[in-house]
Design a protein around this motif. Sequence first.
Motif, short mmCIF file in Angstrom:
data_model
loop_
_atom_site.label_atom_id
_atom_site.label_comp_id
_atom_site.label_asym_id
_atom_site.label_seq_id
_atom_site.Cartn_x
_atom_site.Cartn_y
_atom_site.Cartn_z
N SER A 75 -63.33 12.00 57.83
CA SER A 75 -62.52 13.34 57.30
C SER A 75 -61.35 13.18 56.53
O SER A 75 -60.46 12.23 56.98
CB SER A 75 -62.30 13.97 58.78
OG SER A 75 -61.52 15.23 58.55
N PRO A 112 -59.48 18.91 44.66
CA PRO A 112 -60.51 18.39 43.66
C PRO A 112 -60.08 18.25 42.37
O PRO A 112 -58.88 18.71 41.74
CB PRO A 112 -61.38 19.84 43.56
CG PRO A 112 -60.86 20.65 44.95
CD PRO A 112 -59.32 19.94 45.11
N VAL A 141 -58.61 20.87 49.69
CA VAL A 141 -59.64 21.07 50.60
C VAL A 141 -58.96 20.09 51.87
O VAL A 141 -58.57 18.90 51.67
CB VAL A 141 -60.83 20.03 50.26
CG1 VAL A 141 -61.79 19.94 51.37
CG2 VAL A 141 -61.47 20.84 48.96
N HIS A 195 -62.34 17.76 55.15
CA HIS A 195 -63.53 17.97 54.89
C HIS A 195 -64.42 16.68 55.65
O HIS A 195 -64.05 15.55 55.59
CB HIS A 195 -63.89 17.38 53.45
CG HIS A 195 -65.23 17.14 52.85
ND1 HIS A 195 -66.22 18.27 52.58
CD2 HIS A 195 -65.87 16.10 52.90
CE1 HIS A 195 -67.42 17.73 52.49
NE2 HIS A 195 -67.13 16.47 52.55
N VAL A 238 -67.11 11.86 54.61
CA VAL A 238 -67.42 11.02 53.61
C VAL A 238 -67.59 9.62 54.27
O VAL A 238 -66.68 9.20 55.03
CB VAL A 238 -66.16 11.01 52.54
CG1 VAL A 238 -66.15 9.91 51.43
CG2 VAL A 238 -66.03 12.33 52.11
N THR A 253 -70.18 12.19 45.28
CA THR A 253 -70.60 13.29 44.44
C THR A 253 -71.16 14.43 45.18
O THR A 253 -71.75 15.19 44.68
CB THR A 253 -71.73 12.75 43.61
OG1 THR A 253 -72.74 12.09 44.06
CG2 THR A 253 -70.95 11.64 42.67
N HIS A 254 -71.23 14.44 46.65
CA HIS A 254 -71.93 15.50 47.60
C HIS A 254 -71.23 16.94 47.33
O HIS A 254 -71.97 17.94 47.54
CB HIS A 254 -72.29 15.18 48.69
CG HIS A 254 -71.28 14.86 49.71
ND1 HIS A 254 -70.88 13.51 49.85
CD2 HIS A 254 -70.37 15.53 50.38
CE1 HIS A 254 -69.78 13.19 50.69
NE2 HIS A 254 -69.49 14.81 51.10
N MET A 255 -70.09 16.85 46.75
CA MET A 255 -69.43 18.18 46.45
C MET A 255 -68.89 18.21 45.12
O MET A 255 -68.50 17.05 44.59
CB MET A 255 -68.12 18.32 47.43
CG MET A 255 -68.57 18.10 49.10
SD MET A 255 -69.17 19.69 49.56
CE MET A 255 -68.25 20.87 49.44
N GLU A 256 -68.75 19.46 44.52
CA GLU A 256 -68.14 19.46 43.31
C GLU A 256 -66.81 19.04 43.07
O GLU A 256 -66.00 19.33 44.04
CB GLU A 256 -68.28 20.94 42.77
CG GLU A 256 -67.96 21.09 41.14
CD GLU A 256 -68.07 22.52 40.85
OE1 GLU A 256 -67.34 22.98 39.86
OE2 GLU A 256 -68.83 23.29 41.39
N SER A 257 -66.38 18.22 42.09
CA SER A 257 -65.21 17.91 41.79
C SER A 257 -64.41 16.77 42.94
O SER A 257 -63.36 16.80 43.12
CB SER A 257 -64.06 19.22 41.62
OG SER A 257 -64.48 19.86 40.33
N MET A 258 -65.30 16.11 43.62
CA MET A 258 -65.13 15.24 44.58
C MET A 258 -64.84 13.87 43.86
O MET A 258 -63.79 13.37 44.35
CB MET A 258 -66.01 15.17 45.74
CG MET A 258 -65.46 14.41 46.77
SD MET A 258 -66.73 14.35 48.31
CE MET A 258 -65.99 15.53 49.11
N GLU A 259 -65.65 13.55 43.18
CA GLU A 259 -65.79 12.07 42.47
C GLU A 259 -64.48 11.81 41.75
O GLU A 259 -64.08 12.58 40.92
CB GLU A 259 -66.93 11.92 41.57
CG GLU A 259 -67.04 10.43 41.02
CD GLU A 259 -68.27 10.27 40.23
OE1 GLU A 259 -68.79 9.26 40.06
OE2 GLU A 259 -69.09 11.30 39.94
#
Length: 90
Positions: free
Chosen positions: A18, A23, A30, A33, A36, A60-66
């Motif tokens: 967690s 982002p 966030v 979460h 991961v 990459t499973h959430m926008e702007s996480m990478e």
Amino acid sequence: MYGAEATISGDFDTTVYSVSYIPTNGGEPVEDHKWVIHEELENPGEASLEPGDEVVMNATHMESMEGATATIDSAEQTTVYMVDFVTTDT
């Protein structure tokens, strides 16, 4: 994904985290979460990370996480399943 038929195509024993992060697009922070996996972190080493550790995510499973720097909130050893499915809305 809701209601889609899925086939389990793999299972992996790993650590899930967690995390809290900001982002990369400058969006709202966030908090806590879930989840991961260890393999989605940049150079995590072999040992599980601890709460409070900072990491860079390759997820990459959430926008702007990478590429975002995250703080580990909690860590759990578990089995993660990879599934193949066809979306129900496309």
